[in-house]
Write a protein that holds these residues in place. Sequence first.
Motif, PDB file in Angstrom:
ATOM      1  N   THR A 119      57.094  61.214  79.178  1.00 19.89           N
ATOM      2  CA  THR A 119      58.547  61.242  79.308  1.00 19.89           C
ATOM      3  C   THR A 119      59.077  62.504  78.636  1.00 19.89           C
ATOM      4  O   THR A 119      58.442  63.033  77.713  1.00 19.89           O
ATOM      5  N   ASP A 120      60.226  62.974  79.099  1.00 20.99           N
ATOM      6  CA  ASP A 120      60.852  64.131  78.456  1.00 20.99           C
ATOM      7  C   ASP A 120      62.005  63.717  77.547  1.00 20.99           C
ATOM      8  O   ASP A 120      62.716  64.562  77.021  1.00 20.99           O
ATOM      9  N   ILE A 121      62.175  62.426  77.318  1.00 18.36           N
ATOM     10  CA  ILE A 121      63.210  61.932  76.404  1.00 18.36           C
ATOM     11  C   ILE A 121      62.632  61.902  74.990  1.00 18.36           C
ATOM     12  O   ILE A 121      61.726  61.115  74.702  1.00 18.36           O
ATOM     13  N   LYS A 122      63.133  62.747  74.133  1.00 10.10           N
ATOM     14  CA  LYS A 122      62.581  62.896  72.782  1.00 10.10           C
ATOM     15  C   LYS A 122      62.787  61.666  71.907  1.00 10.10           C
ATOM     16  O   LYS A 122      62.023  61.422  70.985  1.00 10.10           O
ATOM     17  N   GLU A 123      63.842  60.872  72.172  1.00 12.19           N
ATOM     18  CA  GLU A 123      64.142  59.702  71.349  1.00 12.19           C
ATOM     19  C   GLU A 123      63.226  58.524  71.651  1.00 12.19           C
ATOM     20  O   GLU A 123      63.216  57.542  70.904  1.00 12.19           O
ATOM     21  N   ALA A 124      62.464  58.586  72.734  1.00 14.00           N
ATOM     22  CA  ALA A 124      61.617  57.456  73.141  1.00 14.00           C
ATOM     23  C   ALA A 124      60.473  57.261  72.156  1.00 14.00           C
ATOM     24  O   ALA A 124      59.755  58.198  71.826  1.00 14.00           O
ATOM     25  N   LYS A 125      60.316  56.033  71.678  1.00  8.13           N
ATOM     26  CA  LYS A 125      59.235  55.682  70.753  1.00  8.13           C
ATOM     27  C   LYS A 125      58.318  54.614  71.321  1.00  8.13           C
ATOM     28  O   LYS A 125      57.199  54.445  70.856  1.00  8.13           O
ATOM     29  N   LYS A 126      58.795  53.883  72.329  1.00  5.83           N
ATOM     30  CA  LYS A 126      58.004  52.832  72.944  1.00  5.83           C
ATOM     31  C   LYS A 126      58.277  52.815  74.444  1.00  5.83           C
ATOM     32  O   LYS A 126      59.408  52.999  74.874  1.00  5.83           O
ATOM     33  N   ALA A 127      57.225  52.607  75.222  1.00  5.54           N
ATOM     34  CA  ALA A 127      57.344  52.483  76.676  1.00  5.54           C
ATOM     35  C   ALA A 127      56.851  51.104  77.080  1.00  5.54           C
ATOM     36  O   ALA A 127      55.915  50.570  76.484  1.00  5.54           O
ATOM     37  N   GLU A 128      57.487  50.558  78.100  1.00  3.75           N
ATOM     38  CA  GLU A 128      57.098  49.250  78.618  1.00  3.75           C
ATOM     39  C   GLU A 128      57.076  49.341  80.132  1.00  3.75           C
ATOM     40  O   GLU A 128      57.945  49.983  80.737  1.00  3.75           O
ATOM     41  N   CYS A 129      56.072  48.726  80.752  1.00  2.00           N
ATOM     42  CA  CYS A 129      55.987  48.770  82.210  1.00  2.00           C
ATOM     43  C   CYS A 129      55.322  47.521  82.742  1.00  2.00           C
ATOM     44  O   CYS A 129      54.810  46.690  81.997  1.00  2.00           O
ATOM     45  N   SER A 130      55.320  47.404  84.050  1.00  2.00           N
ATOM     46  CA  SER A 130      54.587  46.355  84.761  1.00  2.00           C
ATOM     47  C   SER A 130      53.592  47.055  85.682  1.00  2.00           C
ATOM     48  O   SER A 130      53.743  48.234  86.010  1.00  2.00           O
ATOM     49  N   LEU A 131      52.583  46.311  86.087  1.00  2.00           N
ATOM     50  CA  LEU A 131      51.566  46.833  86.986  1.00  2.00           C
ATOM     51  C   LEU A 131      51.516  45.912  88.193  1.00  2.00           C
ATOM     52  O   LEU A 131      51.417  44.697  88.046  1.00  2.00           O
ATOM     53  N   GLU A 132      51.650  46.491  89.385  1.00  2.00           N
ATOM     54  CA  GLU A 132      51.525  45.670  90.580  1.00  2.00           C
ATOM     55  C   GLU A 132      50.266  46.068  91.320  1.00  2.00           C
ATOM     56  O   GLU A 132      49.831  47.211  91.275  1.00  2.00           O
ATOM     57  N   TYR A 133      49.677  45.083  91.988  1.00  2.00           N
ATOM     58  CA  TYR A 133      48.439  45.336  92.719  1.00  2.00           C
ATOM     59  C   TYR A 133      48.426  44.521  94.005  1.00  2.00           C
ATOM     60  O   TYR A 133      49.113  43.521  94.138  1.00  2.00           O
ATOM     61  N   LYS A 134      47.625  44.999  94.951  1.00  2.00           N
ATOM     62  CA  LYS A 134      47.507  44.331  96.247  1.00  2.00           C
ATOM     63  C   LYS A 134      46.196  44.741  96.886  1.00  2.00           C
ATOM     64  O   LYS A 134      45.735  45.864  96.718  1.00  2.00           O
ATOM     65  N   ASN A 135      45.577  43.808  97.614  1.00  2.00           N
ATOM     66  CA  ASN A 135      44.411  44.152  98.423  1.00  2.00           C
ATOM     67  C   ASN A 135      44.635  43.646  99.845  1.00  2.00           C
ATOM     68  O   ASN A 135      45.682  43.066 100.145  1.00  2.00           O
ATOM     69  N   ASN A 136      43.696  43.853 100.715  1.00  2.00           N
ATOM     70  CA  ASN A 136      43.871  43.505 102.126  1.00  2.00           C
ATOM     71  C   ASN A 136      43.976  42.008 102.370  1.00  2.00           C
ATOM     72  O   ASN A 136      44.483  41.574 103.402  1.00  2.00           O
ATOM     73  N   ASP A 137      43.480  41.184 101.443  1.00  2.00           N
ATOM     74  CA  ASP A 137      43.522  39.737 101.613  1.00  2.00           C
ATOM     75  C   ASP A 137      44.832  39.121 101.130  1.00  2.00           C
ATOM     76  O   ASP A 137      45.079  37.939 101.368  1.00  2.00           O
ATOM     77  N   MET A 138      45.666  39.891 100.459  1.00  2.00           N
ATOM     78  CA  MET A 138      46.911  39.370  99.894  1.00  2.00           C
ATOM     79  C   MET A 138      48.077  39.669 100.830  1.00  2.00           C
ATOM     80  O   MET A 138      48.118  40.722 101.456  1.00  2.00           O
ATOM     81  N   GLU A 139      49.033  38.749 100.894  1.00  2.00           N
ATOM     82  CA  GLU A 139      50.205  38.955 101.735  1.00  2.00           C
ATOM     83  C   GLU A 139      51.201  39.914 101.099  1.00  2.00           C
ATOM     84  O   GLU A 139      51.870  40.671 101.783  1.00  2.00           O
ATOM     85  N   ASP A 140      51.342  39.837  99.765  1.00  5.52           N
ATOM     86  CA  ASP A 140      52.316  40.666  99.074  1.00  5.52           C
ATOM     87  C   ASP A 140      51.742  41.105  97.732  1.00  5.52           C
ATOM     88  O   ASP A 140      50.713  40.606  97.289  1.00  5.52           O
ATOM     89  N   PHE A 141      52.444  42.023  97.084  1.00  8.75           N
ATOM     90  CA  PHE A 141      52.003  42.520  95.792  1.00  8.75           C
ATOM     91  C   PHE A 141      52.118  41.445  94.713  1.00  8.75           C
ATOM     92  O   PHE A 141      53.064  40.661  94.713  1.00  8.75           O
ATOM     93  N   GLU A 142      51.166  41.422  93.804  1.00  9.05           N
ATOM     94  CA  GLU A 142      51.224  40.602  92.594  1.00  9.05           C
ATOM     95  C   GLU A 142      51.643  41.529  91.458  1.00  9.05           C
ATOM     96  O   GLU A 142      51.241  42.693  91.414  1.00  9.05           O
ATOM     97  N   VAL A 143      52.436  41.017  90.529  1.00 12.28           N
ATOM     98  CA  VAL A 143      52.924  41.839  89.421  1.00 12.28           C
ATOM     99  C   VAL A 143      52.419  41.267  88.100  1.00 12.28           C
ATOM    100  O   VAL A 143      52.498  40.062  87.865  1.00 12.28           O
ATOM    101  N   ILE A 144      51.885  42.149  87.261  1.00 13.44           N
ATOM    102  CA  ILE A 144      51.500  41.795  85.896  1.00 13.44           C
ATOM    103  C   ILE A 144      52.506  42.488  84.992  1.00 13.44           C
ATOM    104  O   ILE A 144      52.648  43.709  85.043  1.00 13.44           O
ATOM    105  N   GLU A 145      53.209  41.740  84.174  1.00 14.03           N
ATOM    106  CA  GLU A 145      54.296  42.297  83.364  1.00 14.03           C
ATOM    107  C   GLU A 145      53.904  42.444  81.905  1.00 14.03           C
ATOM    108  O   GLU A 145      52.963  41.824  81.436  1.00 14.03           O
ATOM    109  N   GLY A 146      54.682  43.263  81.197  1.00 11.90           N
ATOM    110  CA  GLY A 146      54.651  43.291  79.743  1.00 11.90           C
ATOM    111  C   GLY A 146      53.650  44.203  79.077  1.00 11.90           C
ATOM    112  O   GLY A 146      53.120  43.856  78.031  1.00 11.90           O
ATOM    113  N   PHE A 147      53.410  45.375  79.624  1.00  8.33           N
ATOM    114  CA  PHE A 147      52.525  46.329  78.952  1.00  8.33           C
ATOM    115  C   PHE A 147      53.362  47.227  78.059  1.00  8.33           C
ATOM    116  O   PHE A 147      54.249  47.927  78.533  1.00  8.33           O
ATOM    117  N   GLU A 148      53.086  47.218  76.758  1.00  3.67           N
ATOM    118  CA  GLU A 148      53.832  48.032  75.801  1.00  3.67           C
ATOM    119  C   GLU A 148      52.925  49.117  75.248  1.00  3.67           C
ATOM    120  O   GLU A 148      51.767  48.861  74.926  1.00  3.67           O
TER     121      GLU A 148
END
Length: 190
Positions: A119-148
């Motif tokens: 990030t280019d924001i100097k005040e940032a000290k912590k980042a949080e995100c989610s990860l989504e994944y999908k394969n050919n057998d899945m109808e839609d993306f699955e989301v894994i939340e809460g990565f700090e």
Amino acid sequence: MSRKRKTIITIIIVIVLGFLFMKLGSYHFTPSSVATANEYGLHYGPSEKVLLEYGKDGDVLVIGKVNERAISVIPVKRSFGILWRLMGGGVTGMMPMRYDEDHVIAGYDRKFGLIYGITDIKEAKKAECSLEYKNNDMEDFEVIEGFEMEVNEDGFFYLPKEKVDDESWYYVVDMKLYDENGNMIYEQEF
């Protein structure tokens, strides 16, 4: 010809052949020198600083800071026991922030199981995100939340996260940045 002279000539020939072998085969002594050579080849390098050399199963993912708004991601592998070269299967290369209003770029490397970003924001000290994944057998993306992740002084953050399976595609989504007091200062959806 004397024995001393033959020995010197042999040593010179071995050094020249070794140099040619390394140059023509794109072999290097360190993972970061492989990354630097590839950045030159991709016409954006070298990086200002190597932010991370993350190793797994004898391979290394080299992440460098190109500038305040871009990182370089180069996978390398060990070769001949002491040398390093570019890993096959494609190179992510430079990852820039796309627009003037974007202030974070993040990605996930499936082989290394690593979430990373800058990030280019100097005040940032912590980042949080989610990860989504999908394969050919899945109808839609699955989301894994809460990565700090902690954000360092260069604006860089990373977190090892094992993949769910080898057949899925992975994407980092819903980035949030927090200041030192825990207040959210930026949010971006990828």
